[in-house]
Design an enzyme around this catalytic site. Sequence first.
Site, PDB file in Angstrom:
ATOM      1  N   GLU A 125       0.447  -0.883   0.034  1.00 14.57           N
ATOM      2  CA  GLU A 125      -0.051  -0.039   0.026  1.00 14.57           C
ATOM      3  C   GLU A 125       0.947   1.104  -0.248  1.00 14.57           C
ATOM      4  O   GLU A 125       1.734   1.280   0.795  1.00 14.57           O
ATOM      5  CB  GLU A 125      -1.039  -0.109   1.291  1.00 14.57           C
TER       6      GLU A 125
ATOM      7  N   CYS B  33      -3.340   8.234   3.649  1.00 14.06           N
ATOM      8  CA  CYS B  33      -3.106   8.312   2.120  1.00 14.06           C
ATOM      9  C   CYS B  33      -4.356   8.038   1.241  1.00 14.06           C
ATOM     10  O   CYS B  33      -4.206   8.118   0.295  1.00 14.06           O
ATOM     11  CB  CYS B  33      -2.954   6.471   2.464  1.00 14.06           C
TER      12      CYS B  33
HETATM   13  P1  NAP Z   1       8.667   5.178   4.652  1.00 11.07           P
HETATM   14  O1  NAP Z   1       9.517   5.923   5.092  1.00 11.07           O
HETATM   15  O2  NAP Z   1       8.453   4.812   2.912  1.00 11.07           O
HETATM   16  O3  NAP Z   1       8.305   4.179   5.280  1.00 11.07           O
HETATM   17  C1  NAP Z   1       6.951   3.088   5.223  1.00 11.07           C
HETATM   18  C2  NAP Z   1       7.945   1.854   6.442  1.00 11.07           C
HETATM   19  O4  NAP Z   1       9.120   0.760   6.151  1.00 11.07           O
HETATM   20  C3  NAP Z   1       8.214   2.603   8.069  1.00 11.07           C
HETATM   21  O5  NAP Z   1       7.503   1.490   8.605  1.00 11.07           O
HETATM   22  C4  NAP Z   1       9.825   2.028   7.850  1.00 11.07           C
HETATM   23  O6  NAP Z   1      10.930   2.357   8.880  1.00 11.07           O
HETATM   24  C5  NAP Z   1      10.178   1.226   6.637  1.00 11.07           C
HETATM   25  N1  NAP Z   1      11.632   1.340   5.716  1.00 11.07           N
HETATM   26  C6  NAP Z   1      12.107   2.727   5.256  1.00 11.07           C
HETATM   27  N2  NAP Z   1      13.373   1.815   4.671  1.00 11.07           N
HETATM   28  C7  NAP Z   1      12.869   0.697   5.313  1.00 11.07           C
HETATM   29  C8  NAP Z   1      14.166  -0.557   4.857  1.00 11.07           C
HETATM   30  N3  NAP Z   1      15.228  -0.572   4.154  1.00 11.07           N
HETATM   31  N4  NAP Z   1      14.072  -2.182   5.415  1.00 11.07           N
HETATM   32  C9  NAP Z   1      12.862  -1.635   6.151  1.00 11.07           C
HETATM   33  N5  NAP Z   1      11.622  -1.125   6.033  1.00 11.07           N
HETATM   34  C10 NAP Z   1      12.037  -0.270   6.424  1.00 11.07           C
HETATM   35  O7  NAP Z   1       6.845   5.853   4.559  1.00 11.07           O
HETATM   36  P2  NAP Z   1       6.172   6.647   5.814  1.00 11.07           P
HETATM   37  O8  NAP Z   1       6.755   8.211   5.894  1.00 11.07           O
HETATM   38  O9  NAP Z   1       6.046   6.004   7.334  1.00 11.07           O
HETATM   39  O10 NAP Z   1       4.913   7.008   5.231  1.00 11.07           O
HETATM   40  C11 NAP Z   1       4.102   8.396   4.421  1.00 11.07           C
HETATM   41  C12 NAP Z   1       4.089   7.447   3.530  1.00 11.07           C
HETATM   42  O11 NAP Z   1       3.063   5.398   3.105  1.00 11.07           O
HETATM   43  C13 NAP Z   1       3.440   8.302   1.819  1.00 11.07           C
HETATM   44  O12 NAP Z   1       3.585   8.042   1.003  1.00 11.07           O
HETATM   45  C14 NAP Z   1       1.818   7.647   2.059  1.00 11.07           C
HETATM   46  O13 NAP Z   1       1.389   7.833   0.708  1.00 11.07           O
HETATM   47  C15 NAP Z   1       2.267   6.137   1.954  1.00 11.07           C
HETATM   48  N6  NAP Z   1       0.779   5.532   3.088  1.00 11.07           N
HETATM   49  C16 NAP Z   1      -0.086   4.960   2.069  1.00 11.07           C
HETATM   50  C17 NAP Z   1      -1.168   4.377   2.095  1.00 11.07           C
HETATM   51  C18 NAP Z   1      -1.777   3.357   1.694  1.00 11.07           C
HETATM   52  O14 NAP Z   1      -2.986   2.414   2.095  1.00 11.07           O
HETATM   53  N7  NAP Z   1      -1.217   3.434   0.557  1.00 11.07           N
HETATM   54  C19 NAP Z   1      -1.402   3.882   3.808  1.00 11.07           C
HETATM   55  C20 NAP Z   1      -0.473   4.740   4.901  1.00 11.07           C
HETATM   56  C21 NAP Z   1       0.281   5.258   4.164  1.00 11.07           C
HETATM   57  P3  NAP Z   1      11.539   3.130   9.527  1.00 11.07           P
HETATM   58  O15 NAP Z   1      10.316   4.429   9.919  1.00 11.07           O
HETATM   59  O16 NAP Z   1      11.914   2.772  10.983  1.00 11.07           O
HETATM   60  O17 NAP Z   1      12.106   3.164   8.545  1.00 11.07           O
END
Ligand code: NAP
Length: 687
Positions: A255, A294
């Site tokens: 997602e 999102c």
């Molecule tokens: P993010 O920076 O991409 O991080 C998402 C998750 O991935 C976090 O738990 C992060 O952990 C983890 N992660 C990052 N690098 C990783 C790696 N190398 N190995 C394993 N895990 C890793 O996103 P965010 O800033 O938390 O959330 C915002 C984004 O989520 C926006 O783009 C939004 O559109 C999207 N979103 C989409 C939906 C949907 O349903 N489509 C819902 C909610 C949010 P860390 O924080 O520890 O780095």
Amino acid sequence: MKLRSYACGRWFEAKGGFVDVRSAIDGHVVAQVSSEGLDFAAVLDHARNVGGPALRRMTFHERADLVKRLALHLAERKQKFYDLSFDTGATQKDCFVDIDGGIMTLFSFASKGRRELPNSRVAIDGALEPLSKGGRFVGRHILTPLQGVAIQINAYNFPCWGMLEKLAPAIIAGVPVIAKPATPSAYVAYAVFEEIVRSGIFPEGSVQFVAGGLGDTLDRLTGQDVVSFTGSRGTSSKLQAVRAIGENAVRFIAEQDSLNASILGPDAAPGTPEFDLYVKEIVRELTAKAGQRCTCIRRAIVPRAFIDDVERALIERLGKVVVGDPHAEGVTMGALVSLAQRADVRARVAELASEATIVYGDPMHVAAVGGSDAEGAFMSPIVLRCDRPLEAARVHDVEAFGPVTTLMPFDSVADAIAIANRGEGSLVASIFSYDGHAADEIVLGIGSYHGRVLVVDRDCAKEQTGHGSPLAPLVHGGPGRAGGGEEMGGVRGVFHYMQRTAVQGSPQRLATVTGQWNPGAAEQKTEHHPFERPFESLTVGETFYTGTREITLADIEHFAEFTGDRFYAHMDEAAAKTSPFFDGRVAHGYLLLSFAAGLFVKSELGPVLANYGIEGLRFVKPVYPGDTLHVRLAVKEKAPRKPEYGEVRWSVTLFNQDDDVVAQYDLLTMNATAAHVPVLGEAVAAS
Ligand code: NAP
């Protein structure tokens, strides 16, 4: 507070490598996060070898019950989660969506799991497929839990809901979970997880929690594992590129970010209810969770003739938004999760501004009530306007994950569709229109690009749940850049953690594998009428044959007069013969059902409490006056519902005098358990 991981049945505190997580409101350090030193191989082994087998020993219903118990446990302790959530910048309303919304999702999954899945360890998908002429070789799709582990990586914006909406379907499926929260709001997820552990509800090894990075976990995944990811497109692509994920065909459910569109219909001029609803919805989406949802409306697509009116109406409403510390009186929009996130949003707004003009808000400054925008991650709602959207690229591609939206005009419905689809796939799109023709055209034009399409008009306005709120049984997820797959609500979400397998064999083999009797499988004939026996004493595969009943022309005429169903095939010999299906007058199908009931129903008070439906009814062969019916009643499947009763699915087959099947259906009844069989003069208490 140092957040610990929960691994291999105990809490683990890292020795170093901590990252400070600061309050979104005033910048104080709320928590420190690290998983340094965690033995990820052991965590995976524990899930696969301890948690998985324990879950797989249980039935769907037993696992759904765990989820329900967890919902009840968390509901009693939710204030603690609220108290912590304010530091993520969330207002009370935002917390409701995350915390109460997360708990409600557990209830919803638990109830769907019990109602729509069998009380067994295997799920059936679709009907029995005959594979041979003689009926001795059949096939069926079954679903069994994957024998690996679900790695659930969550975004920061909904730390509670995000974790629970993933955890519930995996647990109901029978797959152990390793939950990894996003660092910026990990302390809320941690508090929820502490309660999960404290509750002791889940079997050992079935739920683990990693605060901090996942180390080499992803490199160790196999084809029996699932990664369920929510976050940005960039992170998603990076994780999907991990070698083991590609080489071992690891399921990866994503997602990810989504440039959601909302279209104002060509009919929805200023002054119409749809116009007002539209403006209200955009403001709601922009301000809820400070636009960090999102499903937030990133692109507002409006008829060119109304764009100035929409802009004016938005500016007027946004002028009333009070940004600030969620604890302060009157605040209606909180902060972004961190200063880093705000810097990111500002940079994205600058990119958007290369193709659009900012018509509301200053991305670099806002007067925050109860806080300062130097220490807190406060930001004004921002509205941009791009007058030539079909010639622009960034407005359809750059996600500013904050209170940011871009207005875009269209000249025709075809243009509106083209603009919406420029997002290359999104979670949700909405249409605000009372013009049925335009709305239908838009739904069909944009459907394949969106996981969900919400159509709002004055008729559903009061009850509609909004652009941002999928209901648990509906799809959550979208095609293309929104993730590519479909993250489903309800039972289909459970199936993501299971393998669908076609099993072929004899009807008897299929019956024992699935726990569901079907015609052709072995029968245990009984003389003791099953309607006289309580729920527990019924055995799947038990069959009872009734006496016979002849159908006469007088019966058919009586039924026709009594019900008013004088269809020519029952009443007029010559007319009936014109049908390609009949040789003359035939009995009503409903008459056959009624006679069947007359043959097997018991008149005395007994364990059968109610008949609540018929499924899969087919009239296979015509019944003519002079034919004689008898019925086979077979216990096809049983599902306990409450201590007082359970549901019995009966396979009912009607035969004629030549033993040809004339009708077939499933009958559903509720049957009392032994201790609750009704007795005359005593009301049955329901729990
Ligand atoms: P993010 O920076 O991409 O991080 C998402 C998750 O991935 C976090 O738990 C992060 O952990 C983890 N992660 C990052 N690098 C990783 C790696 N190398 N190995 C394993 N895990 C890793 O996103 P965010 O800033 O938390 O959330 C915002 C984004 O989520 C926006 O783009 C939004 O559109 C999207 N979103 C989409 C939906 C949907 O349903 N489509 C819902 C909610 C949010 P860390 O924080 O520890 O780095």
